[in-house]
Design a protein around this motif. Structure first.
Motif, mmCIF file in Angstrom:
data_model
loop_
_atom_site.group_PDB
_atom_site.id
_atom_site.type_symbol
_atom_site.label_atom_id
_atom_site.label_comp_id
_atom_site.label_asym_id
_atom_site.label_seq_id
_atom_site.Cartn_x
_atom_site.Cartn_y
_atom_site.Cartn_z
ATOM 1 N N HIS A 110 0.804 -1.220 0.000
ATOM 2 C CA HIS A 110 0.000 0.000 0.000
ATOM 3 C C HIS A 110 0.837 1.270 0.000
ATOM 4 O O HIS A 110 0.339 2.331 0.364
ATOM 5 N N VAL A 111 2.121 1.150 -0.368
ATOM 6 C CA VAL A 111 2.984 2.330 -0.314
ATOM 7 C C VAL A 111 2.420 3.420 -1.215
ATOM 8 O O VAL A 111 2.165 3.186 -2.398
ATOM 9 N N GLY A 112 2.174 4.592 -0.614
ATOM 10 C CA GLY A 112 1.715 5.734 -1.394
ATOM 11 C C GLY A 112 0.247 5.691 -1.786
ATOM 12 O O GLY A 112 -0.245 6.619 -2.410
ATOM 13 N N ALA A 113 -0.487 4.617 -1.421
ATOM 14 C CA ALA A 113 -1.906 4.547 -1.777
ATOM 15 C C ALA A 113 -2.657 5.669 -1.064
ATOM 16 O O ALA A 113 -2.687 5.705 0.162
ATOM 17 N N GLN A 114 -3.245 6.560 -1.825
ATOM 18 C CA GLN A 114 -3.923 7.707 -1.232
ATOM 19 C C GLN A 114 -5.277 7.303 -0.674
ATOM 20 O O GLN A 114 -5.902 6.375 -1.149
ATOM 21 N N ARG A 115 -5.673 7.993 0.336
ATOM 22 C CA ARG A 115 -6.969 7.723 0.930
ATOM 23 C C ARG A 115 -7.450 9.035 1.511
ATOM 24 O O ARG A 115 -6.654 9.813 2.021
ATOM 25 N N GLU A 116 -8.752 9.252 1.441
ATOM 26 C CA GLU A 116 -9.272 10.489 1.997
ATOM 27 C C GLU A 116 -9.125 10.459 3.519
ATOM 28 O O GLU A 116 -9.459 9.478 4.158
ATOM 29 N N GLY A 117 -8.560 11.517 4.092
ATOM 30 C CA GLY A 117 -8.344 11.544 5.533
ATOM 31 C C GLY A 117 -9.661 11.579 6.282
ATOM 32 O O GLY A 117 -10.721 11.848 5.714
ATOM 33 N N ALA A 201 -2.210 6.710 18.189
ATOM 34 C CA ALA A 201 -1.350 7.778 17.692
ATOM 35 C C ALA A 201 -0.853 7.441 16.283
ATOM 36 O O ALA A 201 -0.777 8.311 15.412
ATOM 37 N N GLY A 202 -0.539 6.159 16.071
ATOM 38 C CA GLY A 202 -0.110 5.729 14.738
ATOM 39 C C GLY A 202 -1.217 5.922 13.717
ATOM 40 O O GLY A 202 -0.975 6.377 12.591
ATOM 41 N N ALA A 203 -2.460 5.566 14.107
ATOM 42 C CA ALA A 203 -3.594 5.737 13.198
ATOM 43 C C ALA A 203 -3.733 7.199 12.803
ATOM 44 O O ALA A 203 -4.045 7.530 11.652
ATOM 45 N N TYR A 204 -3.460 8.087 13.749
ATOM 46 C CA TYR A 204 -3.564 9.515 13.443
ATOM 47 C C TYR A 204 -2.580 9.896 12.336
ATOM 48 O O TYR A 204 -2.909 10.655 11.432
ATOM 49 N N LEU A 205 -1.382 9.326 12.414
ATOM 50 C CA LEU A 205 -0.370 9.652 11.402
ATOM 51 C C LEU A 205 -0.809 9.198 10.017
ATOM 52 O O LEU A 205 -0.720 9.951 9.049
ATOM 53 N N SER A 206 -1.271 7.938 9.908
ATOM 54 C CA SER A 206 -1.519 7.395 8.571
ATOM 55 C C SER A 206 -2.934 7.685 8.076
ATOM 56 O O SER A 206 -3.206 7.543 6.885
ATOM 57 N N LEU A 207 -3.847 8.080 8.958
ATOM 58 C CA LEU A 207 -5.220 8.323 8.512
ATOM 59 C C LEU A 207 -5.566 9.813 8.466
ATOM 60 O O LEU A 207 -6.470 10.208 7.739
ATOM 61 N N PHE A 212 -1.637 8.537 3.847
ATOM 62 C CA PHE A 212 -1.107 7.422 3.069
ATOM 63 C C PHE A 212 0.025 6.796 3.871
ATOM 64 O O PHE A 212 0.441 7.332 4.900
ATOM 65 N N TRP A 213 0.507 5.651 3.390
ATOM 66 C CA TRP A 213 1.534 4.909 4.126
ATOM 67 C C TRP A 213 2.899 5.084 3.469
ATOM 68 O O TRP A 213 3.031 4.932 2.261
ATOM 69 N N THR A 214 3.901 5.436 4.252
ATOM 70 C CA THR A 214 5.291 5.292 3.817
ATOM 71 C C THR A 214 6.020 4.583 4.938
ATOM 72 O O THR A 214 5.721 4.824 6.109
#
Lengths: 305, 357
Positions: A110-117, A201-207, A212-214
């Protein structure tokens, strides 16, 4: 929207994950356990959060997955440090190395897969107040949650019997055990809570922050959360102050880079880390070398039946 | 039923040797399960990961090349951990060593050079690493600042410093704007040991260091002091050992060894400075130190094993299209198992009925 308002909003988003993770770790440390694996639990939360959110199309499912991932990682740490009385420093480092690796594997597709925040939760009427409205009442749910957590933990630790017992486990596990309290079970619950917070806290970063995920996207935030706990002298509201201090520095250096200050961007990027060191030194100076931390922090406890 | 731990009166010698081996075996079993979960044939994947790197001369040389920095760094870290000094910033000390020694190579680039250059680079690299490691040590002894956090924060600082240098003042003008320095002159390169391979003089240096540290720990008063401060700090204080001096010493030694590893890597394997000259050696060395039971000879054996996982991971990425992060998962798991097995040394685990407890 004025520039100041924009800066304040970004400071809040930068500080929120730090605050959530720091509050979780604060509870863990109050119970006498030093979990250095915050970075690993946080990044697993970020990876599992975005993967679950993409798979189900639901932000809430992503958050849930992140919290569960953080708790699963924490349970692994607990099995080692409580069940097998392993060295907590080494186990925490192992958790971080393991988490960074596993999150890379989980997120690889899922690297770079965009998702609406996840959108903002605007409180009607109140968020229409000029300036104060958007800053105080137009935030995403995580921001409110972070302050609810801070208040809840502050109340729990100082005003409830359960909080008192938890602190007793951190000050003197042997005494708490002699009084008949299940030290290991209490510490286990504290570690799980810390894991849930780190995952959140991690969910906050990626969502929310960068939807997106890097790989390696936590970039040391878990470690800064650990530093915030020390800075805060294990006091929840001071942890909030610390988180906003660090969040503020992060954003200031970004704006300074954007404004074209003639300073190498690498120096600006190094600022949060350098300031962490300076703050750690300054706080120890103020305390004249005393730690103010729980007396039994980091010592394994093996009940002698 | 529940598990209780009973303290052992003494640690059986057989367990001391068996526990790291059990940890490795458990890691291999877990690896097979993970391969299966990823849709790979576990036997074939295990072969690629752990056997293939040892099957030819080129592979063996690569293992030695990768093991060299791991062993050098972990031997120093073991000294720190034995005396309860938690230096986890070896990655930064490695990079500073590479930059300090590399600075000498770049400063003399194009000027007439002599055989003195390479030894000086190694010395400067080691000094650079030692000085950088002394920052968290002094902050700890002078102010009581937590060395775990300060040494780790300095890793990020060192990474950014290297990034700035190779993109800014030290960038090769003919480097097509790539963030690299010029390639070092032949006199500034660690000589190869064999034709047609990458094995260089760094490996014998690492072996020499292992021997020296083994003697230092096992046969000298300083070594006794290091062990005593870690195992019985109160007794050490009564004996009049200066804990602050010891903290400085072990940080300086481990920083120097990490710095030496850094300049050996820059001048031996990479032959220039660039971001990412380390695939996380400084962090993996922490695992090496624990797997090696904080013993210099143990670190040597453990360093070779973790070097194999690095090469196996690269091979698996090419041959099986597996993400490189799988290697880190194995390394993390290995440390979990090592710590779990260490409990068997100190305690006798026993299952008892809940009612009895």
């Amino acid at each position: 929207m004025t520039l100041l308002e924009a800066i304040l909003l970004t400071v809040i988003t930068a500080s929120t994950p730090l605050l959530i993770a720091a509050i979780g770790e604060l509870v863990v440390e109050k119970s006498g356990v030093l979990n250095l694996g915050v970075e690993g639990m946080m990044i697993m939360g970020a990876a599992c959060g975005i993967v679950a959110a993409i798979a189900t199309g639901s932000g809430a499912a992503g958050v849930l997955a992140a919290v569960l991932a953080g708790m699963a990682m924490a349970a692994l740490f607990a099995a080692l440090t409580l069940g097998l009385a392993a060295n907590q420093v080494a186990a925490g480092l192992a958790l971080t190395i393991f988490g960074i690796g596993l999150s890379g594997v989980v997120g690889a597709a899922h690297v770079g897969a965009q998702r609406e925040g996840i959108g903002k939760l605007e409180i009607p009427l109140l968020s229409d107040i000029p300036f104060l409205g958007p800053v105080l009442f137009g935030q995403d749910p995580f921001v409110y949650a972070s302050f609810a957590l801070t208040a809840g933990v502050a109340w729990f630790l100082t005003r409830t019997k359960a909080g008192l017992i938890l602190r007793a486990c951190g000050e003197s596990a042997a005494s708490a055990h002699a009084l008949g309290y299940p030290v290991l079970r209490i510490r286990f619950l504290a570690i799980l809570f810390g894991g849930a917070c780190a995952g959140l806290a991690g969910a906050y970063l990626s969502l929310v922050l960068t939807p997106f995920w890097t790989s390696g996207m936590t970039a040391g935030r878990g470690w800064i959360a650990l530093a915030i706990v020390v800075f805060a002298s294990w006091l929840p509201w001071r942890a909030a102050l610390g988180a906003y201090l660090f969040g503020g520095i992060t954003i200031l250096q970004l704006h300074a880079q954007g404004a074209g200050f003639r300073v190498p961007p690498q120096l600006m990027s190094a600022l949060p880390y350098l300031i962490t060191i300076v703050v750690l030194v300054a706080i120890m100076r103020l305390r004249r070398g005393g730690t103010a931390g729980p007396a039994n922090l980091g010592t394994p406890f093996v009940p002698d039946r | 039923m529940r598990l209780i731990l009973e303290k052992r009166a003494e640690t059986p010698l057989a367990m001391t040797i068996a526990s790291p081996l059990i940890a490795v075996a458990l890691t291999l079993v877990s690896a097979a399960v993970i391969f299966l979960a990823m849709g790979q044939d576990p036997w074939a994947a295990l072969h690629v990961y752990f056997v293939a790197p040892l099957s030819d001369s080129w592979g063996l040389q690569e293992v030695a090349v990768k093991a060299t920095p791991l062993v050098l760094i972990s031997v120093g870290l073991a000294l720190c951990y034995r005396s309860n000094n938690w230096n986890i910033g070896a990655e930064g000390q490695f990079l500073v060593g590479a930059m300090a020694g590399g600075w000498l190579a770049l400063a003399t680039h194009g000027a007439p050079q002599g055989p003195w250059l390479l030894p000086s680079m190694l010395v400067v690299g080691a000094i650079g690493g030692a000085l950088f490691a002394l920052i968290p040590a002094v902050l700890k002894t002078r102010f009581g600042a937590n060395e775990i956090l300060t040494s780790l924060m300095l890793v990020y600082v060192a990474e950014l410093l290297l990034d700035w240098l190779v993109r800014g003042p030290w960038r090769d003008p003919q480097g097509f704007n790539m963030p690299v320095t010029v390639t070092f002159e032949p006199e500034a390169v660690v000589p190869l040991l064999l034709e047609g391979g990458r094995l260089n003089l760094g490996t014998p240096i690492a072996l020499l260091v292992v021997a020296i540290v083994a003697v230092l720990v096992g046969r000298t008063l300083k070594g006794f002091e290091i062990r005593l401060v870690g195992e019985a700090p109160r007794a050490a204080r009564f004996a009049g050992f200066d804990e602050r001096r010891l903290t400085w010493t072990v940080f300086a030694i481990s920083g120097a060894l990490a710095g030496l590893a850094g300049i050996l890597e820059a001048a031996g394997t990479v032959r220039m400075l660039q971001p990412g000259i380390s695939p996380g050696y400084g962090f993996t060395a922490i695992i090496v130190a624990f797997l090696g039971r904080l013993n210099p000879v143990g670190c040597l054996i453990a360093g070779v094993f973790l070097a194999i996982t690095f090469i196996g991971g690269e091979n698996a990425q090419i041959m099986l299209r597996m993400p490189l992060d799988v290697t880190r998962v194995f390394q993390g798991l290995l440390l979990f198992y090592v710590l779990a097995c260490d409990t068997l040394l100190l305690y006798r685990p026993r299952l008892v009925r809940s009612a009895a407890a």
